[in-house]
Write a protein that holds these residues in place. Structure first.
Motif: not given
Length: 337
Positions: A213-215, A267-271, A273-278, A283-292
């Protein structure tokens, strides 16, 4: 998580909002003083609150689900939108702040009752300690899920000394219903939530499935430990949380460790608000699929994602939504019967 649409729930809430007024129990308790013990504090209301302020979205949604919008003077601290029949009711309540409001803002609303989901909100370093409100004659209530079996004295989001049980969430519903003199509404809401859990988990076999689970936050991600709301979801499904070896509520874990644990499902949080990155799921999926480090993980390569609202990943009535959605995804991915 204190940074801070299930259709079936909103349908039930619509029934509650239109069909409960004037019930025998409600009328009987309306003029009765109520005292209960909550997180080490004695809470007494001489009469059902008429100007309640909710400092977190979780307590707000319980009050709205109990048909109490007309008795609320304000809300604050949001991670997700309110949709369905509750959206109209929520629009009737003044939003004091998207995040934590100042004490002055809360007092300007002239509350006769204050509730919060997290000790970090209703405590030192938050809006104000409970004692400060109580000295002003304003009774307060804190979600039992953030104090029973939980240590909030350390850094971060605290640690669990005992696994969270859904009974804590159900108990909060019943407590608030009692304080507001609407016991029958609380009992009906709890009964519905229990039925939804039973339906979602009926016949489910997911003992071999590992979930993460990624918040929020892509740089140093907040991932669920063993025993908070995600733990309650995982246990209800009979699956395994890959970070069940930590009792921290939301430990920050390096991506190399995440990749090494290699969960079957993310399981990823779809928030909103605008307090943290991703914050958003996109944005989370974009990061997961591009990060080596993460793009070769099993769940990423097979796109086994489950999108949840922030409230579904917190100990709230929407945790039931989390159980429903993760159960449905495990079946859809062919990982569980």
């Amino acid at each position: 998580m204190q940074f801070a649409r299930p259709a079936a729930l909103f349908l039930v809430c619509a029934v509650l909002l239109t069909g409960c007024a004037g019930s025998g129990d409600d009328a009987k308790s309306a003029a009765t003083a109520v005292t209960l013990t909550n997180c080490g504090h004695e809470v007494t209301v001489d009469a059902p609150p008429k100007r309640a302020v909710s400092l977190n979205q979780g307590t707000t949604e319980i009050m709205l689900s109990l048909g109490l919008a007309d008795r609320m003077a304000g809300t604050a601290t949001w991670t997700d939108p309110v949709e369905g029949p509750l959206k109209e009711e929520n629009a009737k309540v003044r939003r004091l702040a998207d995040n934590a409001p100042s004490l002055e803002t809360v007092l300007d609303a002239e509350p006769d009752f204050v509730a919060a989901s997290f000790a970090s909100t209703l405590g030192k370093g938050g809006v104000a300690p409970r004692e400060q409100f109580e000295k002003l004659g304003v009774p307060t209530y804190l979600s039992p899920s953030d104090c029973v079996g939980k240590d909030n004295d350390g850094d971060g989001d605290g640690a669990r000394t005992q696994p969270l049980k859904l009974d804590a969430v159900y108990g909060e519903v019943l407590d608030l219903a009692r304080l507001f003199g609407v016991e029958e509404r609380g009992e009906k809401l709890v009964a519905d939530l229990k039925k939804r859990v039973a339906k979602a988990t009926s016949g489910l076999k997911a003992g071999d499935v590992e979930v993460m689970y990624w918040f929020a936050n892509s740089q140093s991600p907040y991932l669920a430990g063993c025993c908070g709301a995600p733990g309650a979801i995982t246990r209800a499904l009979g699956a395994k949380n890959v970070f069940d070896d930590t009792k921290d509520e939301w430990p920050q874990v390096g991506w190399e460790t995440v990749a090494d644990r290699d969960p079957d499902v993310l399981v990823i949080g779809d928030l909103t608000r605008r307090q943290q990155t991703a914050e958003t799921a996109a944005k989370k999926i974009e990061f997961l699929e591009s990060n080596p480090v993460t793009r070769n993980m099993t769940a990423v390569k097979r796109k086994r994602y489950v999108l949840l609202s922030g409230q579904a990943m917190n100990p709230t009535i929407r945790t039931v939504e989390g159980i429903e959605k993760v159960a449905a995804a495990l079946r859809a991915y062919g990982l569980a019967g």
